[in-house]
Design an enzyme around this catalytic site. Structure first.
Site, PDB file in Angstrom:
ATOM      1  N   THR A  56       0.997  -1.493   0.046  1.00 19.17           N
ATOM      2  CA  THR A  56       0.013   0.062  -0.042  1.00 19.17           C
ATOM      3  C   THR A  56       0.712   1.278   0.008  1.00 19.17           C
ATOM      4  OG1 THR A  56      -1.659  -1.162   1.408  1.00 19.17           O
ATOM      5  CG2 THR A  56      -1.909   1.368   1.155  1.00 19.17           C
ATOM      6  N   HIS A 111      20.382  29.072  13.840  1.00 20.89           N
ATOM      7  CA  HIS A 111      19.421  30.065  13.637  1.00 20.89           C
ATOM      8  C   HIS A 111      20.094  30.635  12.045  1.00 20.89           C
ATOM      9  CE1 HIS A 111      17.690  33.907  14.337  1.00 20.89           C
ATOM     10  NE2 HIS A 111      18.534  34.416  14.023  1.00 20.89           N
TER      11      HIS A 111
HETATM   12  P1  FAD Z   1       0.615  -3.287   3.218  1.00 21.02           P
HETATM   13  O1  FAD Z   1       1.234  -2.197   2.687  1.00 21.02           O
HETATM   14  O2  FAD Z   1      -0.972  -3.167   2.761  1.00 21.02           O
HETATM   15  O3  FAD Z   1       1.258  -4.333   2.286  1.00 21.02           O
HETATM   16  C1  FAD Z   1       0.401  -5.730   2.496  1.00 21.02           C
HETATM   17  C2  FAD Z   1       0.973  -6.376   1.117  1.00 21.02           C
HETATM   18  O4  FAD Z   1       0.498  -7.851   1.278  1.00 21.02           O
HETATM   19  C3  FAD Z   1       0.156  -6.090  -0.131  1.00 21.02           C
HETATM   20  O5  FAD Z   1       1.259  -5.637  -1.049  1.00 21.02           O
HETATM   21  C4  FAD Z   1      -0.752  -7.195  -0.616  1.00 21.02           C
HETATM   22  O6  FAD Z   1      -0.680  -7.293  -1.811  1.00 21.02           O
HETATM   23  C5  FAD Z   1      -0.114  -8.263   0.125  1.00 21.02           C
HETATM   24  N1  FAD Z   1      -1.034  -9.328   0.333  1.00 21.02           N
HETATM   25  C6  FAD Z   1      -2.296  -9.365   1.076  1.00 21.02           C
HETATM   26  N2  FAD Z   1      -2.641 -10.367   1.300  1.00 21.02           N
HETATM   27  C7  FAD Z   1      -1.824 -11.358   0.794  1.00 21.02           C
HETATM   28  C8  FAD Z   1      -1.910 -12.808   0.700  1.00 21.02           C
HETATM   29  N3  FAD Z   1      -2.666 -13.394   1.289  1.00 21.02           N
HETATM   30  N4  FAD Z   1      -0.848 -13.364  -0.093  1.00 21.02           N
HETATM   31  C9  FAD Z   1       0.176 -12.782  -0.813  1.00 21.02           C
HETATM   32  N5  FAD Z   1       0.052 -11.313  -0.551  1.00 21.02           N
HETATM   33  C10 FAD Z   1      -0.790 -10.575   0.088  1.00 21.02           C
HETATM   34  N6  FAD Z   1       1.825   5.389   6.356  1.00 21.02           N
HETATM   35  C11 FAD Z   1       3.000   6.217   6.960  1.00 21.02           C
HETATM   36  O7  FAD Z   1       3.661   5.758   7.823  1.00 21.02           O
HETATM   37  N7  FAD Z   1       3.074   7.571   6.400  1.00 21.02           N
HETATM   38  C12 FAD Z   1       2.191   8.073   5.627  1.00 21.02           C
HETATM   39  O8  FAD Z   1       2.364   9.342   5.081  1.00 21.02           O
HETATM   40  C13 FAD Z   1       1.210   7.245   5.133  1.00 21.02           C
HETATM   41  N8  FAD Z   1       0.240   7.840   4.172  1.00 21.02           N
HETATM   42  C14 FAD Z   1      -0.588   6.999   3.622  1.00 21.02           C
HETATM   43  C15 FAD Z   1      -1.554   7.380   2.798  1.00 21.02           C
HETATM   44  C16 FAD Z   1      -2.586   6.845   2.349  1.00 21.02           C
HETATM   45  C17 FAD Z   1      -3.347   7.391   1.058  1.00 21.02           C
HETATM   46  C18 FAD Z   1      -2.531   5.359   2.538  1.00 21.02           C
HETATM   47  C19 FAD Z   1      -3.779   4.582   2.197  1.00 21.02           C
HETATM   48  C20 FAD Z   1      -1.914   4.873   3.744  1.00 21.02           C
HETATM   49  C21 FAD Z   1      -0.893   5.685   4.147  1.00 21.02           C
HETATM   50  N9  FAD Z   1      -0.063   5.311   5.203  1.00 21.02           N
HETATM   51  C22 FAD Z   1       1.106   6.006   5.476  1.00 21.02           C
HETATM   52  C23 FAD Z   1      -0.122   3.801   5.643  1.00 21.02           C
HETATM   53  C24 FAD Z   1       0.974   2.993   5.204  1.00 21.02           C
HETATM   54  O9  FAD Z   1       0.882   2.821   3.862  1.00 21.02           O
HETATM   55  C25 FAD Z   1       0.511   1.480   5.664  1.00 21.02           C
HETATM   56  O10 FAD Z   1       0.731   1.572   7.076  1.00 21.02           O
HETATM   57  C26 FAD Z   1       1.452   0.335   5.324  1.00 21.02           C
HETATM   58  O11 FAD Z   1       1.608   0.237   3.926  1.00 21.02           O
HETATM   59  C27 FAD Z   1       1.151  -0.875   6.034  1.00 21.02           C
HETATM   60  O12 FAD Z   1       2.261  -1.972   5.542  1.00 21.02           O
HETATM   61  P2  FAD Z   1       2.001  -3.353   5.757  1.00 21.02           P
HETATM   62  O13 FAD Z   1       3.195  -3.813   5.141  1.00 21.02           O
HETATM   63  O14 FAD Z   1       1.441  -3.796   6.822  1.00 21.02           O
HETATM   64  O15 FAD Z   1       0.598  -3.770   4.656  1.00 21.02           O
END
Ligand code: FAD
Length: 471
Positions: free
Chosen positions: A43, A449
């Site tokens: 994401t 500063h």
């Molecule tokens: P994700 O990034 O959601 O990644 C999970 C991955 O797992 C995905 O690629 C998905 O395809 C894959 N997946 C899921 N299920 C399966 C499966 N069963 N098998 C194989 N693959 C799978 N956070 C910040 O810290 N700063 C910011 O400025 C910020 N801005 C944001 C702006 C927006 C518009 C959004 C929507 C979010 C923002 N975030 C921000 C939040 C941040 O994007 C998330 O906290 C972060 O991406 C979470 O990481 P993650 O690895 O847990 O999950």
């Protein structure tokens, strides 16, 4: 099964939580596989942090151009070619994607393509995609499946009238008027950039204020600044649905007793975990009633050898850097190394709207609710020389410290900032909160500063009882 299908770590999901696990695990010499159903980067890289900040930068450039006259630089009226901004965003994302893919490859992380399910015995089955049918066995398995946007009944996402962040970040042009449903961090970022890029924006928020979780002084300041920029903010209102005008380009949003005519609706009401089908029956990973994976402070789930990191974990801030930190905790746990759990009350938060918001630790209200007597000091950017020089003076730094029995300020509990580039300035406040520093320990350290960071230095100095510019 071939030996190549066994790994020290099998990660499900290649977003920040998953790829950080892979990079850190591989750096420690572990063999790592990542199963990703879409693209590594998750994401954050493809539909979140990076594209959103790219558009906020377009908005910042637009503001600079509009304000150029104040510096004696005359520019002809500017026009927005949003398709160029989209291309630039895509090229930034692409560069980072290639960089990340290369980094994973360089550390010999094997990437499998498809949707994975965890079966008993730490067997990870790839159900579809290029690697459908593969079964990987992990001495450790890390659940890092992340999250997807929540939607609202009455506002089905159609990509035309109603969008979530996923569709919004792929917009071809900026609509003339937009209702942003939800005034949290992402909603406020979208409202801010849309307004800068010429849209008439209405924020519809169900709670009593936008940016809940931020310090009250910061919320008041951002609300005032947004209103000054013409952003309408309606709080305490439930959006019930919308009715598109027949054959027209306007839809009417029904919120509470009122109606709002807009060209588009962006739903920004939080994110739900993506745990459907993630864990097979019979595996002792607990999924809570909202669909999140339950993990302890060391990222361990109820199933031995199965860990969870990132947005999928119950009760933790959904931030990319929290996912990174949790990944490190999990890998250290696998290695049997001493490790401290992530302190979720002291993570840095950054919201890139204009003015920016950044904070760490307790708000004044949270400290008081916890029964802690506090001393607070504030320094508005209006008196800061660099803020005046750059022509961006809306903002304040507020520091919340514990009050000692003699009335003086003790541990710094919270640092709350709004204003120019505060997302880049929070570092000092983050260290102060996490080191539980006393104002004296920080106040004698200099700030350059003229700089925006002097506002933090001045505020902390004021907490010692003797300020230079702040009383
Ligand atoms: P994700 O990034 O959601 O990644 C999970 C991955 O797992 C995905 O690629 C998905 O395809 C894959 N997946 C899921 N299920 C399966 C499966 N069963 N098998 C194989 N693959 C799978 N956070 C910040 O810290 N700063 C910011 O400025 C910020 N801005 C944001 C702006 C927006 C518009 C959004 C929507 C979010 C923002 N975030 C921000 C939040 C941040 O994007 C998330 O906290 C972060 O991406 C979470 O990481 P993650 O690895 O847990 O999950």
């Amino acid at each position: 099964m071939g030996a190549e299908d066994e790994f020290d770590i099998v990660v499900i999901g290649g977003g920040p939580g998953g790829y950080a696990t892979a990079l850190y695990g591989a750096a420690a010499g572990l063999s790592v596989a990542v199963v990703e159903r879409d693209k590594v980067g998750g994401t954050c890289l493809h539909r979140g942090c990076v594209p959103a900040k790219e558009f906020l930068e377009t908005a910042a450039v637009q503001r600079t151009v509009h304000g150029a006259g104040e510096f004696g630089i005359r520019v002809a009226a500017s026009t927005l070619e949003f398709s160029v901004s989209q291309e630039r965003k895509n090229s930034v994302v692409d560069k980072l994607f290639k960089g990340l893919t290369g980094l994973l490859k360089g550390r010999h992380v094997t990437i499998f393509s498809g949707t994975a399910t965890l079966q008993a015995g730490r067997r990870v089955e790839v159900l579809d995609g290029d690697d459908a049918g593969r079964v990987l066995i992990g001495r450790n398995v890390v659940l890092a499946a992340g999250s997807v946007p929540r939607t609202l009944p009455g506002l089905p996402v159609d990509g035309h009238w109603v969008m979530t962040s996923d569709e919004f970040l792929d917009l071809k042009e900026i609509p003339g008027s937009v209702a942003v449903v939800g005034g949290g961090a992402i909603g406020c970022e979208f409202a801010s950039l849309l307004s800068d890029l010429g849209a008439k924006v209405t924020v519809l928020e169900a709670l009593d204020s936008i940016l809940t979780g931020c310090d009250d002084d910061i919320v008041r300041l951002i609300t005032r600044c947004f209103k000054k920029r013409g952003i309408e903010i309606v709080t305490g209102v439930q959006v019930r649905g919308h009715t598109p005008e027949a054959g027209g380009n306007v839809t009417t949003v029904h919120a509470g007793e009122d109606n709002y005519d807009v060209e588009a609706i962006v739903v920004s009401v939080g994110r739900r975990p993506r745990t459907e089908g993630l864990v097979a029956d019979g595996v002792a990973v607990q999924i809570d009633e909202r669909g999140f994976v339950v993990a302890d402070g060391y990222q361990r789930t109820g199933e031995p050898g199965v860990w969870a990191v990132g947005d999928v974990v119950a009760g933790t801030p959904q931030l990319a850097h929290v996912g990174f930190a949790e990944a490190i905790v999990a890998v250290k746990g696998m290695l049997g190394e001493p490790v401290l759990p992530v302190d979720y009350g002291k993570v840095p938060w950054a919201i890139y709207c204009h003015p920016e918001v950044a904070f760490c630790g307790m708000t004044e209200a949270q400290a008081k609710a916890a029964g802690i007597a506090v001393v607070t000091k504030k320094d508005p950017f209006g008196g800061n020389s660099r803020a005046l020089i750059v022509g961006d003076t809306d903002g304040v730094v507020k520091v919340v410290a514990e009050q000692l029995p003699d009335g003086s300020a003790g541990r710094i509990l919270g640092v709350h900032m709004a204003g120019p580039w505060v997302t880049e300035q929070l570092g000092a406040g983050y260290l102060a909160v996490n080191w539980e520093a006393f104002p004296e320990e920080v106040a004698h350290l200099m700030q350059p500063h003229p700089s925006l960071s002097e506002a933090f230095g001045e505020t902390v100095m004021a907490l010692t009882g003797r300020g230079l510019h702040v009383g």
